[in-house]
Design a protein around this motif. Structure first.
Motif, short mmCIF file in Angstrom:
data_model
loop_
_atom_site.label_atom_id
_atom_site.label_comp_id
_atom_site.label_asym_id
_atom_site.label_seq_id
_atom_site.Cartn_x
_atom_site.Cartn_y
_atom_site.Cartn_z
N PHE A 97 0.83 -1.20 0.00
CA PHE A 97 0.00 0.00 0.00
C PHE A 97 0.87 1.26 0.00
N ALA A 98 1.88 1.26 0.88
CA ALA A 98 2.74 2.44 0.97
C ALA A 98 3.49 2.65 -0.34
N GLY A 99 3.93 1.56 -0.94
CA GLY A 99 4.64 1.66 -2.22
C GLY A 99 3.75 2.25 -3.30
N ALA A 100 2.49 1.79 -3.34
CA ALA A 100 1.57 2.29 -4.35
C ALA A 100 1.35 3.78 -4.14
N LYS A 101 1.22 4.16 -2.86
CA LYS A 101 0.94 5.56 -2.55
C LYS A 101 2.12 6.47 -2.92
N THR A 102 3.30 6.09 -2.46
CA THR A 102 4.46 6.95 -2.76
C THR A 102 4.73 6.94 -4.27
N GLY A 103 4.52 5.77 -4.88
CA GLY A 103 4.75 5.68 -6.33
C GLY A 103 3.86 6.65 -7.09
N ALA A 104 2.57 6.65 -6.70
CA ALA A 104 1.63 7.54 -7.38
C ALA A 104 2.01 9.00 -7.13
N LYS A 105 2.37 9.30 -5.90
CA LYS A 105 2.73 10.67 -5.55
C LYS A 105 3.96 11.12 -6.34
N ALA A 106 4.95 10.23 -6.39
CA ALA A 106 6.18 10.57 -7.11
C ALA A 106 5.90 10.83 -8.58
N ALA A 107 5.08 9.95 -9.18
CA ALA A 107 4.82 10.09 -10.61
C ALA A 107 4.02 11.35 -10.91
N MET A 108 3.02 11.62 -10.07
CA MET A 108 2.21 12.83 -10.26
C MET A 108 3.08 14.07 -10.14
N GLY A 109 3.90 14.07 -9.10
CA GLY A 109 4.75 15.23 -8.86
C GLY A 109 5.74 15.43 -9.99
N PHE A 110 6.29 14.32 -10.44
CA PHE A 110 7.23 14.37 -11.55
C PHE A 110 6.57 14.97 -12.78
N ALA A 111 5.35 14.50 -13.05
CA ALA A 111 4.63 15.02 -14.22
C ALA A 111 4.33 16.50 -14.06
N ARG A 112 3.96 16.89 -12.84
CA ARG A 112 3.65 18.31 -12.63
C ARG A 112 4.88 19.17 -12.90
N ASN A 113 6.02 18.74 -12.36
CA ASN A 113 7.25 19.50 -12.57
C ASN A 113 7.65 19.53 -14.03
N LEU A 114 7.45 18.40 -14.68
CA LEU A 114 7.83 18.30 -16.09
C LEU A 114 7.00 19.28 -16.92
N ARG A 115 5.68 19.28 -16.65
CA ARG A 115 4.80 20.20 -17.37
C ARG A 115 5.21 21.65 -17.11
N LYS A 116 5.50 21.91 -15.84
CA LYS A 116 5.87 23.27 -15.46
C LYS A 116 7.15 23.68 -16.19
N ASP A 117 8.14 22.78 -16.17
CA ASP A 117 9.41 23.10 -16.82
C ASP A 117 9.20 23.38 -18.30
N MET A 118 8.35 22.54 -18.93
CA MET A 118 8.11 22.74 -20.36
C MET A 118 7.40 24.06 -20.60
N PHE A 119 6.38 24.32 -19.76
CA PHE A 119 5.59 25.53 -19.94
C PHE A 119 6.46 26.77 -19.77
N TYR A 120 7.29 26.76 -18.74
CA TYR A 120 8.18 27.90 -18.51
C TYR A 120 9.15 28.06 -19.66
N ARG A 121 9.62 26.93 -20.16
CA ARG A 121 10.57 26.97 -21.28
C ARG A 121 9.89 27.60 -22.50
N ILE A 122 8.63 27.18 -22.72
CA ILE A 122 7.90 27.71 -23.87
C ILE A 122 7.68 29.22 -23.71
N GLN A 123 7.44 29.65 -22.47
CA GLN A 123 7.26 31.09 -22.25
C GLN A 123 8.50 31.88 -22.66
N ASN A 124 9.65 31.24 -22.54
CA ASN A 124 10.89 31.92 -22.90
C ASN A 124 11.20 31.87 -24.39
N PHE A 125 10.39 31.11 -25.11
CA PHE A 125 10.66 30.96 -26.55
C PHE A 125 10.62 32.31 -27.24
N SER A 126 11.52 32.48 -28.17
CA SER A 126 11.44 33.67 -29.02
C SER A 126 10.54 33.33 -30.20
#
Ligand SMILES: Nc1ncnc2c1ncn2[C@@H]1O[C@H](COP(=O)(O)OP(=O)(O)OP(=O)(O)O)[C@@H](O)[C@H]1O
Ligand SMILES: [Mg+2]
Length: 580
Positions: A76-105
């Motif tokens: 149970f703990a593994g499933a929970k942390t796994g889901a949290k890690a993946a969600m967080g990773f995706a959130r950061n990834l999206r954010k990084d991409m979005f910020y990068r796109i904002q800097n696009f010329s």
């Protein structure tokens, strides 16, 4: 590539690392449980010369319960942390991409289509997120479980374990064949997804044009074709993948049968195996095969997400070619502009110059009209002033300084530009105006709108300045939208104001009023006005005539009437047109 992606894990590193730890805990428990079972049966139920040992049964039973609970908890703990890690990773990834796109010329944006950026930010990230979660949980669990189970099986009975040596290669080869067939199909499918997204996005955003040209049937067909292709590819891939199950079951039951047969022989004939041992062997057999299956699934998942990961990295790797210099200047002295030997090409090194050898000097506060046929690089010329693109050769000076020496934000605040292809954003009129200046007061907004001759029609709306603007300003008229865009640019109180064909949808009287208001109320602002109508530029201090990316004439209306044949021709044809 993996390293680049993993940079987005950041604050979710702990949960990411905890997941495999929990998974290992679960594995250990799951491996111990069959062992305890075997001991319970052999020494407890069958112990004491076959009469059973109640004490032993209780101790072992208790241990079994504890192990089960621990295993449950770890799972149970593994499933929970796994889901949290993946969600967080995706959130950061999206954010990084979005910020990068904002800097696009602008030139970065030219490289990616909008549809593909949207797919990359949504579908691709989701796919990588799923793969990440899988890897954290199962990619750690499955191989460990496999090895553990094999070791345990060999420890229980090495002879009997040889059955696995037959079953595993058969399953392995089968899986490999399946993967080999499926992998290229999946790669193809994901490329097709891009096309599908493009078709849908283009159609939905251009819905009105599609309707106006009665192209619905054609669009439907286009959609049917691409979505049919995806269907065919996917059903083929799934058909092949469907062999996974029977193959797995064949190996599992075949293995069981062999185990039971050989095992029973060992028990009955030479007594070298106990019933409990046979039971645990069966459990290990199941676990080994299950985990092989898991590994094959991960393999599919990872190959599927590899294409997505590459596409994400493309965005993250895209370097904006425009940035503020170190110790940038934060002060634009005045609104003077000078082009010195400026040449510009959209694609670097193509030799295809949109502008060549431009030399002009504009004093602060002057009004400059820019005129020229379509494709004569009018928009290109003015886009260089706020540094939407950088010059290829030469330099542009604003307020006596090279534009590349200014802080980008300072420069763009001083040089307000109303783009030819302009958009309003969903939100109220006030929201849109505040793009020009954050926390602007109502008075400031009204002042800008009066200047842009927008105040009148805004007040006629029932909600006035709180009128809601739909996406892309679809609920205001073309001329109203243009005036709102001008007002938004005026909110910045810029030193230089550039209007790129920004009054083309406004009637001539209102157009003249706008210019009159500019002349009277913002005399110190340098105004560059691109227009198709001569009447829009006639009263400018000077008029620039562009042709094929070159300045052919530069002077007042009277001068140009005498010296410029192009200008005179356009003037005559428009005058005749209006008289007829
Ligand atoms: N983003 C771009 N990438 C590549 N080429 C471009 C790009 N934008 C414009 N061009 C090319 O540069 C040339 C000049 O285009 P520009 O938009 O400056 O013309 P324009 O004078 O503003 O025309 P119009 O009056 O139609 O607005 C054209 O040949 C066009 O095809
Ligand atoms: Mg243009």
């Amino acid at each position: 590539m993996i390293k680049k992606l993993l940079r987005s894990v950041r604050e979710f590193k702990t949960v990411s690392l905890l997941t495999p730890v929990f998974m290992i805990g679960e594995v250990i428990m799951e491996v111990i449980i069959p062992l305890l079972m075997a001991m319970l049966v052999d020494n407890g139920i069958n112990g004491n010369n076959g009469t059973g040992d109640m004490n032993y049964i209780l101790i072992m039973g208790g241990a079994l319960v504890v192990c089960c609970v621990l295993s449950l908890f770890a799972g149970f703990a593994g499933a929970k942390t796994g889901a949290k890690a993946a969600m967080g990773f995706a959130r950061n990834l999206r954010k990084d991409m979005f910020y990068r796109i904002q800097n696009f010329s602008f030139s970065n944006i030219d490289k990616f289509s909008t549809a593909s950026l949207v797919t990359r930010l949504t579908t691709d990230v989701t796919r990588v997120q799923d793969a990440y979660q899988m890897i954290l949980r199962i990619a750690v669990r499955a191989p460990i479980m496999l090895v553990f189970s094999l070791i345990m099986a060999f420890m229980v009975n090495a002879q009997l374990s040889l059955v696995f040596l037959v079953a595993i290669p058969i399953l392995g080869i089968g899986l490999l064949l399946i993967m080999k067939t499926v992998h290229p199909v999946f790669e193809r499918v994901f490329k097709r997804y891009d096309t599908l997204n493009n078709v849908v996005q283009e159609n939905v955003s251009g819905m009105r044009v599609v309707k106006a040209f009665v192209r619905e049937d054609f669009e439907k067909q286009k959609f049917r074709k691409i979505s049919g292709d995806i269907y065919n590819d996917f059903s083929f891939a799934e058909k092949v993948l469907a062999f996974n199950n029977p193959l797995m079951l064949f190996c599992a039951y075949g293995g069981m049968l062999l185990l039971a047969w050989i095992g029973a022989n060992l028990i009955v004939i030479d007594g070298s195996l106990t019933t409990g041992e046979l039971m645990s062997m069966t459990t290990y057999a199941m676990q080994i095969l299950m985990n092989l299956m898991m590994l094959s699934m991960i393999f599919v998942m990872v190959t599927m997400s590899r294409a997505s990961a590459e596409r994400i990295c493309e965005v993250l790797d895209e370097e904006s070619d425009l940035s503020s210099p170190d110790n940038a200047s934060n002060d634009v002295k005045d609104g003077s502009i000078e082009f010195r030997n400026v040449s510009f090409e959209y694609k670097k090194g193509s030799g295809n110059y949109a502008l060549s050898d431009i030399n002009i000097k504009i004093n602060s506060g002057e009004t400059i009209g820019i005129i020229g046929g379509t494709g004569s690089s009018k928009s290109t010329l003015v886009q260089l002033i706020p540094r939407l693109y950088d010059v290829s050769k030469g330099s542009i000076l604003v307020g006596g300084r090279d534009v590349r020496e200014y802080d980008l934000e300072t420069l763009r605040d001083s040089v307000a530009m109303v783009l030819q292809k302009n958009t309003l954003f969903s939100g109220t009129i006030k929201d849109n105006l505040q793009w020009g200046k954050l926390n602007a007061t109502d008075e400031e907004m009204i002042e800008a709108c009066k200047l842009a001759q927008a105040d009148g029609f805004i007040r006629e709306f029932p909600d006035g300045y709180d009128t809601y603007i739909e996406q892309d300003g679809s609920n205001v008229s073309g001329g109203q939208k243009q005036r709102l865009c001008i007002a938004r640019a005026l909110m910045k109180k810029p030193k230089i104001l550039i209007l790129d064909d920004s009054t083309s949808a406004v009637d001539t009287a209102t157009d003249a009023n706008i210019r009159k208001a500019f002349r009277e109320q913002i005399p110190d602002t340098t105004k560059l006005i691109i227009a198709q109508r001569i009447s829009s530029v006639m009263d400018s201090d000077k008029i620039l005539v562009l042709d094929g990316g070159k300045v052919v004439d530069f002077g007042t209306h009277e001068e140009l009437m005498n010296t410029s044949s192009i200008y005179r021709e356009v003037y005559e044809s428009q005058k005749k047109g209006s008289e007829e």
